[in-house]
Design an enzyme around this catalytic site. Structure first.
Site, PDB file in Angstrom:
ATOM      1  N   ALA A 177       0.854  -1.193   0.000  1.00 44.26           N
ATOM      2  CA  ALA A 177       0.000   0.000   0.000  1.00 44.26           C
ATOM      3  C   ALA A 177       0.886   1.238   0.000  1.00 44.26           C
ATOM      4  O   ALA A 177       1.412   1.643   1.039  1.00 44.26           O
ATOM      5  CB  ALA A 177      -0.923  -0.013   1.210  1.00 44.26           C
ATOM      6  N   ILE A 198      -2.128   0.972  -4.547  1.00 45.18           N
ATOM      7  CA  ILE A 198      -1.990  -0.290  -3.814  1.00 45.18           C
ATOM      8  C   ILE A 198      -1.695  -1.382  -4.821  1.00 45.18           C
ATOM      9  O   ILE A 198      -2.439  -1.562  -5.793  1.00 45.18           O
ATOM     10  CB  ILE A 198      -3.279  -0.642  -3.026  1.00 45.18           C
ATOM     11  CG1 ILE A 198      -3.481   0.336  -1.865  1.00 45.18           C
ATOM     12  CG2 ILE A 198      -3.202  -2.055  -2.469  1.00 45.18           C
ATOM     13  CD1 ILE A 198      -4.347   1.493  -2.191  1.00 45.18           C
ATOM     14  N   ASP A 240       7.899  -0.143   3.179  1.00 50.08           N
ATOM     15  CA  ASP A 240       8.033  -0.446   1.756  1.00 50.08           C
ATOM     16  C   ASP A 240       9.495  -0.482   1.340  1.00 50.08           C
ATOM     17  O   ASP A 240       9.912  -1.341   0.557  1.00 50.08           O
ATOM     18  CB  ASP A 240       7.247   0.557   0.909  1.00 50.08           C
ATOM     19  CG  ASP A 240       7.614   2.009   1.215  1.00 50.08           C
ATOM     20  OD1 ASP A 240       8.222   2.286   2.275  1.00 50.08           O
ATOM     21  OD2 ASP A 240       7.294   2.878   0.378  1.00 50.08           O
ATOM     22  N   ARG A 241      10.298   0.438   1.872  1.00 43.29           N
ATOM     23  CA  ARG A 241      11.742   0.419   1.587  1.00 43.29           C
ATOM     24  C   ARG A 241      12.380  -0.863   2.124  1.00 43.29           C
ATOM     25  O   ARG A 241      13.179  -1.511   1.443  1.00 43.29           O
ATOM     26  CB  ARG A 241      12.424   1.634   2.223  1.00 43.29           C
ATOM     27  CG  ARG A 241      12.067   2.966   1.610  1.00 43.29           C
ATOM     28  CD  ARG A 241      12.630   4.114   2.439  1.00 43.29           C
ATOM     29  NE  ARG A 241      14.094   4.161   2.421  1.00 43.29           N
ATOM     30  CZ  ARG A 241      14.823   4.906   3.253  1.00 43.29           C
ATOM     31  NH1 ARG A 241      14.231   5.633   4.203  1.00 43.29           N
ATOM     32  NH2 ARG A 241      16.145   4.918   3.157  1.00 43.29           N
TER      33      ARG A 241
END
Length: 288
Positions: free
Chosen positions: A7, A12, A103-104
């Protein structure tokens, strides 16, 4: 079947992994935040009913709650992953690992599961890896191999994430100029060394800033670790800066008398990291 959710700030992305066969989705699907009803339809088309979902979320609690509500209607619980000091074969050197964007972190885990691109012989020292993600924000993160004795085989590699950069992504830079100046347009143009009109000047300036940040981290890795790093790219903003990043990197490699190496494109490194983590978690549950 385990659903994988990334997301992001704008979209998403969703995929899946079958823990019994390690099979992955053939095509990742992506939805705008306003179109989450499409997620419910997509879940209904899966070849097997999902048992759980594993995801990363930088879009905020409202989006996370909406996703959880949709998946709960399919009896599918959702677990959100955050940064940790160590996961799989990567150690996180962030001062507060949990504050590293999930996310990283998962994208780095995904990169770390790939065969090392330059590891051809057991006595070869693996070079650093750089993942440049051009999304709403641009992130430029590095992985370096932590050597355990003389083990340099691909399946024994353990990486450390020493840190990385965050800057506005290409589209965000363009929007900021258009919205915060009186006369600059929302530019959409090709890039060139010496622009001759405003749209071209903006597009070229944005690409130059992004490419300069990538080159900075590439030179830093070369200086710190004595090896030219391999660069990987991901994110929807890559086409806007690709030409300039490649030009600047290849020019520098030539000036330093180093081999010219291509930049490898990774479509969904965060989902790749989630898939690897999901398989490990499932294996641990089976053992217990």
């Amino acid at each position: 079947m385990i659903i994988l959710i990334d997301a992001g700030n704008t979209r998403i992305k969703a995929g899946w992994v079958n823990p019994d066969t390690c099979e992955r989705e053939l095509t990742v699907v992506a939805f705008q935040h306003a179109d989450l009803d499409q997620l419910a339809h997509w879940v209904g088309t899966l070849p097997l009913p999902p048992t759980s979902a594993l995801g990363v979320n930088v879009a905020g609690p409202t989006v996370a709650a909406a996703i959880e509500k949709i998946l709960s209607k399919h009896n599918c619980s959702t677990e959100w992953v955050t940064g940790e000091p160590q996961t799989l074969n990567v150690t996180n050197a962030y001062a507060n690992p949990e504050l590293l964007g999930s996310d990283r972190w998962l994208a780095l885990l995904g990169l770390a599961q790939r065969p090392h691109p330059k590891l051809e012989h057991a006595d070869t020292t693996p070079c650093p890896l750089i993942l440049a993600g051009f999304g709403t924000a641009t992130t430029i993160d590095t992985l370096v191999v932590k050597k355990a004795g003389d083990e340099t085989q691909a399946d024994n590699l353990h990486y450390q994430f020493p840190g990385g950069l965050i800057l506005p992504g290409p589209a965000l830079m363009r929007t900021a100029l258009a919205e915060n100046t009186a006369h600059l347009p929302d530019a959409n143009s090709n890039t060139t060394i010496y622009p001759t009109h405003t749209h071209q000047s903006i597009a070229s300036g944005i690409a130059a800033a992004q490419a300069g940040a990538v080159l900075r981290q590439w030179l830093a890795a070369l200086e710190y670790y004595g090896l030219a790093p391999q660069v990987f790219a991901t994110g929807g903003g890559w086409p806007l800066v690709k030409e300039e990043v490649i030009r600047l990197l290849h020019f520098t490699q030539g000036r330093l008398d180093l081999p010219t190496t291509p930049i490898e494109w990774l479509p969904t490194p965060a989902l790749d990291g989630l898939a690897a983590l999901a398989l490990q978690l499932q294996q641990s549950k089976n053992l217990n």
